[in-house]
Design a protein around this motif. Structure first.
Motif, mmCIF file in Angstrom:
data_model
loop_
_atom_site.group_PDB
_atom_site.id
_atom_site.type_symbol
_atom_site.label_atom_id
_atom_site.label_comp_id
_atom_site.label_asym_id
_atom_site.label_seq_id
_atom_site.Cartn_x
_atom_site.Cartn_y
_atom_site.Cartn_z
ATOM 1 N N ALA A 1 8.675 1.165 19.087
ATOM 2 C CA ALA A 1 9.649 0.158 18.675
ATOM 3 C C ALA A 1 10.513 0.666 17.533
ATOM 4 C CB ALA A 1 8.920 -1.119 18.262
ATOM 5 N N GLY A 2 9.962 1.483 16.655
ATOM 6 C CA GLY A 2 10.720 1.979 15.517
ATOM 7 C C GLY A 2 9.759 2.667 14.580
ATOM 8 N N LEU A 3 10.307 3.467 13.667
ATOM 9 C CA LEU A 3 9.432 4.256 12.809
ATOM 10 C C LEU A 3 8.594 3.405 11.872
ATOM 11 C CD1 LEU A 3 11.658 7.310 11.840
ATOM 12 C CD2 LEU A 3 9.672 7.293 13.336
ATOM 13 N N SER A 4 9.035 2.161 11.629
ATOM 14 C CA SER A 4 8.244 1.361 10.686
ATOM 15 C C SER A 4 7.186 0.510 11.382
ATOM 16 C CB SER A 4 9.167 0.493 9.832
ATOM 17 O OG SER A 4 10.153 -0.081 10.639
ATOM 18 N N ALA A 5 7.120 0.572 12.713
ATOM 19 C CA ALA A 5 6.061 -0.148 13.427
ATOM 20 C C ALA A 5 4.723 0.506 13.127
ATOM 21 C CB ALA A 5 6.332 -0.120 14.927
ATOM 22 N N PRO A 6 3.653 -0.293 13.085
ATOM 23 C CA PRO A 6 2.342 0.309 12.818
ATOM 24 C C PRO A 6 1.875 1.196 13.965
ATOM 25 C CG PRO A 6 2.099 -2.015 13.318
ATOM 26 C CD PRO A 6 3.567 -1.747 13.225
ATOM 27 N N ILE A 7 1.097 2.221 13.626
ATOM 28 C CA ILE A 7 0.654 3.190 14.632
ATOM 29 C C ILE A 7 -0.171 2.504 15.713
ATOM 30 C CG2 ILE A 7 -1.434 3.863 13.317
ATOM 31 C CD1 ILE A 7 0.703 6.318 15.318
ATOM 32 N N GLY A 8 -0.888 1.450 15.326
ATOM 33 C CA GLY A 8 -1.761 0.759 16.271
ATOM 34 C C GLY A 8 -1.002 0.024 17.360
ATOM 35 N N SER A 9 0.338 -0.110 17.211
ATOM 36 C CA SER A 9 1.105 -0.823 18.230
ATOM 37 C C SER A 9 1.363 0.062 19.449
ATOM 38 C CB SER A 9 2.435 -1.308 17.647
ATOM 39 O OG SER A 9 3.230 -0.205 17.266
ATOM 40 N N LEU A 10 0.980 1.346 19.374
ATOM 41 C CA LEU A 10 1.243 2.266 20.483
ATOM 42 C C LEU A 10 0.017 2.445 21.370
ATOM 43 C CD1 LEU A 10 3.161 5.134 18.671
ATOM 44 C CD2 LEU A 10 4.058 3.086 19.729
ATOM 45 N N SER B 1 2.368 2.976 9.025
ATOM 46 C CA SER B 1 3.508 3.018 9.942
ATOM 47 C C SER B 1 3.564 4.346 10.695
ATOM 48 C CB SER B 1 4.803 2.838 9.153
ATOM 49 O OG SER B 1 4.986 3.958 8.304
ATOM 50 N N ILE B 2 4.344 4.342 11.774
ATOM 51 C CA ILE B 2 4.572 5.572 12.526
ATOM 52 C C ILE B 2 5.237 6.610 11.621
ATOM 53 C CG2 ILE B 2 5.916 6.538 14.436
ATOM 54 C CD1 ILE B 2 5.447 3.851 15.884
ATOM 55 N N PHE B 3 6.164 6.147 10.790
ATOM 56 C CA PHE B 3 6.834 7.054 9.847
ATOM 57 C C PHE B 3 5.794 7.807 9.009
ATOM 58 C CE2 PHE B 3 8.470 8.045 5.674
ATOM 59 C CZ PHE B 3 9.705 8.618 5.933
ATOM 60 N N GLU B 4 4.872 7.065 8.413
ATOM 61 C CA GLU B 4 3.863 7.707 7.564
ATOM 62 C C GLU B 4 2.957 8.636 8.364
ATOM 63 O OE1 GLU B 4 1.939 5.112 4.426
ATOM 64 O OE2 GLU B 4 3.325 3.712 5.358
ATOM 65 N N ASN B 5 2.652 8.209 9.586
ATOM 66 C CA ASN B 5 1.783 9.035 10.418
ATOM 67 C C ASN B 5 2.445 10.357 10.800
ATOM 68 O OD1 ASN B 5 -1.024 8.053 11.425
ATOM 69 N ND2 ASN B 5 0.198 6.190 11.196
ATOM 70 N N ILE B 6 3.761 10.338 10.944
ATOM 71 C CA ILE B 6 4.449 11.602 11.241
ATOM 72 C C ILE B 6 4.591 12.427 9.963
ATOM 73 C CG2 ILE B 6 6.606 12.662 12.026
ATOM 74 C CD1 ILE B 6 7.026 10.340 13.874
ATOM 75 N N ALA B 7 4.890 11.741 8.861
ATOM 76 C CA ALA B 7 5.294 12.438 7.630
ATOM 77 C C ALA B 7 4.192 13.311 7.025
ATOM 78 C CB ALA B 7 5.766 11.418 6.597
ATOM 79 N N ALA B 8 2.928 12.904 7.212
ATOM 80 C CA ALA B 8 1.834 13.522 6.456
ATOM 81 C C ALA B 8 1.867 15.046 6.441
ATOM 82 C CB ALA B 8 0.499 13.024 7.008
ATOM 83 N N ALA B 9 2.005 15.655 7.616
ATOM 84 C CA ALA B 9 1.936 17.123 7.673
ATOM 85 C C ALA B 9 3.158 17.765 7.019
ATOM 86 C CB ALA B 9 1.797 17.588 9.118
#
Lengths: 500, 318
Positions: free
Chosen positions: A391-400, A352-360
């Motif tokens: 669309a929202g933080l839980s959308a998958p990163i690939g949707s962008l 998800s986008i959330f996870e992709n942001i959270a890592a760092a």
């Protein structure tokens, strides 16, 4: 002189991107011809078309006055065109002869290797280089026993074994030291005497003037100038590469140089790809890393971030000496690294986008437990600073889209509130709108006190954004531009090495 | 239409549907198959598979072709060690769990070090480890079944504890909750998905990729060892190849549950459903009086079919 190869009005498009709009080259028999231009000018594309590894969209190619269609590398080879790669891999466990004819071995009637023919051909080839090859260089010698210079000769013999009329040397001298370059030039002259023509691409201008007969200059996908080397000078050539200087984008008014103490100081840091680089970076400053691609700019940033650590020199942050041998050290000290190669270096595919942001942020703050609800607001804010569309933080990163993905990966680092930003060609492959957003953000972050190192393969980006530019050549800083000196001319000139 | 297709290829939906279909089929073939007490028995068997699958899930999610084929050997080791330490004494259960879990955790860590430090492909590393552990077990036990389960352990696995459910089912539910907490509520869990999804990106966000992956193999060994303790509680005594039958099913359960063998995807809840579905399938096949070889054949076919199905679904999504 006989015209050996003529390329006229060659075009090549990749989707909407035009790599070549009007590529042209005239190569005479037995000459060494330099092909020059800034990053992305199309010189590599033109060479690939001539070597048959890329298909052109339109234009004509002719050899000795006869029009030819080159459908692939095999056809190019049959026409006598060979491409020389620096990192062409030799097999160390095989002999010189086996390496030279690898994959193109002569067969005897029954389909077995014709060892005798192989040996005869190899010895004929080697005989030509007897003077320069040195001791221990024979058809049966194992490549693993050879010196680096001798391996270089094997690489060249491998190309010569195909009996080419035209050899394209794309950055053939990039990894060579001074002695090896001298040896390489000796071979090049020998080939010239035999009537073989060479197309020579290099990032060192003094080499151009030392070895070549004529020069073709490309700019923005088109061939714009041709020179006879002996009748021109460095200044004229660089002017041709840069083009009409007045057409450049307006630079923002120079900002007063910050008088704060330096945040980041590098003292002659180095590793395999970076040589003795020193620099100092103040809060609020954007310092550009310029030069042709692959001259150590990315390696400097990755070294500083601990991904490919420095083996020598010292790093100081806010006056204090620090050791950074892995990315977590750098992150802990407030350093962020944004790569332009998103798919390889940044994206957690399928997450998800959330996870992709959270890592760092997780790496920096090291919380044991994660409460997504409490982090959503913060991450939404980080993504909003770049006006990211999602669309929202839980959308998958690939949707962008690519540009919006890159914004997410920048948001990833903004959420850690870094004090030093390392931007490694961050705008590669993203749309103009996203680029503009990105530039505005970089400027604002600097104004808020961040220190930014910015590498871009596009000179215009560097010139419009940076307070200073360090120009790289062969892993070292070849020049520093500041204030009035920040011009496309100076940038290109420095990119091709220190003026002799 | 698209929504229907994506719902039908959602692993959780698929697993649930197959559970219902298998239950109906079992009831049709042999009335009483779906009776309450029968279902509890099936769930106990599922729980044993589910515990191994917990470790397998972690390793597979952690990526880089992650797979642990040594779980069978670790189950056997856990069972033999626990049986000998307990020797039928209730008072020694805790020590038995400690010894079995400790030994198999260590074996898992060695797997992990081989995979991360020596860069041995997981398939080869864990297969090699299987040989080593099995050989050692035969040398130690001389091939004779040994050790006895303590009565309390057997009761925990086989007798109702609360609401007519044996303790093992409560334990399994607890493991399910813990796995969810680990994967969705701890930093480590987020890191596991990250390294499974893109190792280089994980390194560039500061994650200790090797340490985490080594730990995952360690945890897989630990889960297998604890499963060995449960297995001896289920059967009463232990022999050196008792764990072999769980290797392939543990992988299939994980795949049925929608955990991608490519890593970085899926969750343990799916693997739990997978374990139940697979146990039901085994049971239906046994009802049909299919021999061991027939079951193996069908297991293998199911795994390959799922790979084909999810492989296609993955491509459609991309």
């Amino acid at each position: 002189m006989t015209l050996l190869l003529k390329a006229e009005s060659i075009t090549k498009r990749y989707g909407a991107v035009v790599a070549l709009s009007d590529g042209g080259l005239e190569l005479e028999q037995g000459e060494i011809h330099a092909l020059l231009g800034a990053n992305g000018c199309g010189k590599s594309t033109l060479c690939k078309i001539i070597a048959g590894t890329v298909a052109k969209n339109s234009g004509t190619l002719s050899i000795l006055g006869r029009a030819v269609e080159i459908g692939g590398p095999r056809e190019a080879e049959a026409l006598g065109v060979a491409l020389f790669y620096q990192e062409l891999s030799l097999v160390p466990q095989l002999s010189v002869a086996d390496n030279i004819f690898l994959g193109r071995e002569q067969r005897s009637g029954a389909g077995f290797l014709d060892a005798r023919a192989l040996r005869r051909d190899t010895e004929q080839l080697i005989a030509r280089f007897a003077e320069v090859a040195g001791a221990g260089f024979s058809a049966d010698a194992l490549v693993s026993d050879l010196s680096p210079d001798q391996r270089q000769i094997v690489e060249i013999l491998k190309v010569l074994a195909r009996k080419p009329r035209i050899i394209i040397f794309d950055e053939a001298t990039a990894a060579l030291d001074r002695n090896q370059v001298a040896l390489f030039f000796a071979i090049l002259r020998e080939l010239k005497a035999e009537g073989v023509s060479s197309i020579f691409i290099t990032h060192r201008m003094d080499e151009v003037f030392e070895i070549t007969d004529r020069i073709t200059v490309m700019r923005n996908g088109a061939t714009v100038a041709r020179f006879v080397t002996a009748e021109t000078d460095r200044q004229a050539v660089v002017h041709a590469m840069v083009g009409d200087v007045t057409a450049l984008a307006e630079r923002p008014a120079a900002r007063p140089r910050s008088d704060k103490p330096a945040r980041l100081v590098l003292e002659s840091v180095g590793n395999k790809r970076v040589q003795q680089v020193s620099l100092s970076l103040r809060p609020g400053e954007i310092v550009g890393l310029g030069g042709l691609q692959g001259q150590g700019q990315s390696s400097l940033l990755q070294g500083l971030f601990g991904a490919a650590p420095f083996t020598s020199g010292t790093i100081r942050l806010d006056g204090e000496q620090v050791r950074i041998s892995r990315p977590s050290h750098a992150i802990g000290k407030g350093i962020a690294y944004v790569s332009g190669d998103r798919g390889r270096d940044a994206a957690f595919h399928g997450r998800s986008i959330f996870e992709n942001i959270a890592a760092a942020s997780f790496s920096k703050e090291r919380p044991a437990m994660v409460w997504p609800g409490r982090l959503r607001e913060r991450f939404t804010k980080a993504a909003a600073t770049l006006s990211t569309k999602y669309a929202g933080l839980s959308a998958p990163i690939g949707s962008l889209s690519g540009g919006n993905q890159q914004k997410i990966f920048i948001a990833r680092w903004l959420a850690t509130q870094p004090s030093v930003l390392l931007l490694d060609d961050p705008t590669k492959g993203i749309d103009l709108g996203a680029k503009a957003d990105f530039f505005a953000l970089a400027r604002r972050l600097a104004d808020e006190g961040a220190a930014i190192l910015f590498y871009s393969s596009e000179d215009a980006e560097l010139l419009s954004l940076c307070d200073r530019i360090l120009v790289f050549n062969s892993g070292a800083v070849a020049g520093e531009l500041e204030g009035e000196a920040l011009t496309a001319y100076n940038l290109t000139n420095a990119a091709y090495g220190r003026a002799a | 239409m698209n929504r229907l297709r994506s719902t039908l290829t959602d692993p959780l939906v698929l697993a649930t549907l197959s559970i219902l279909v298998l239950l109906a089929a079992g009831e049709a073939l042999s009335p009483g198959f779906a009776r309450g007490d029968q279902i509890v028995r099936l769930l106990v068997v599922s729980a044993i598979l589910g515990l191994v699958a917990a470790g397998q899930s972690l390793v597979v999610i952690g990526g880089r072709e992650g797979i642990d084929l040594s779980v069978g050997a670790s189950i056997s080791l856990g069972a033999v060690l626990a049986g000998n330490v307990m020797a039928g004494q209730d008072g020694s259960i805790f020590l038995a769990v400690l010894v079995a879990g400790g030994a198999t955790f260590l074996i898992g860590l060695i797997n992990g070090l081989g995979v991360t430090m020596l860069r041995i492909p997981p398939l080869v590393m864990t297969l090699g480890m299987t040989g080593v552990v099995q050989g050692a077990l035969i040398v130690i036990s001389r091939g004779i079944p040994s050790g006895n389960a303590a009565p309390a352990l057997m009761a925990f696995v086989n007798r109702p504890l609360v609401f007519g459910l044996p303790g093992i089912l409560i334990l399994w539910a607890l493991v399910g909750v813990l796995m969810w907490v680990l994967l969705r509520r701890t930093r480590l869990g987020y890191a596991i998905y990250a390294i499974g999804s893109n190792e280089r990106a994980a390194e560039l966000t500061g994650l200790p990729v090797r340490a985490i992956r080594t730990l995952l193999y360690g945890l897989s060994g630990l889960f297998a060892g604890l499963t060995g303790v449960i297995v001896i509680g289920y059967t009463g005594n232990s022999f050196v190849s008792v764990g072999d039958q769980y290797v392939l099913p543990s992988v299939i359960a994980v795949v049925i549950g929608g955990i991608s063998l490519a890593g970085g995807q899926g969750n343990y809840f799916g693997a739990m459903l997978g374990a139940i579905a697979l146990t039901l399938l085994t049971s239906v096949l046994t009802t049909l009086q299919l021999e061991f070889w027939g079951r193996q054949l069908i297991f293998g076919a199911v795994l390959l079919m799922l790979m084909l199905l999810y492989g296609r679904a993955g491509r459609l999504r991309a």
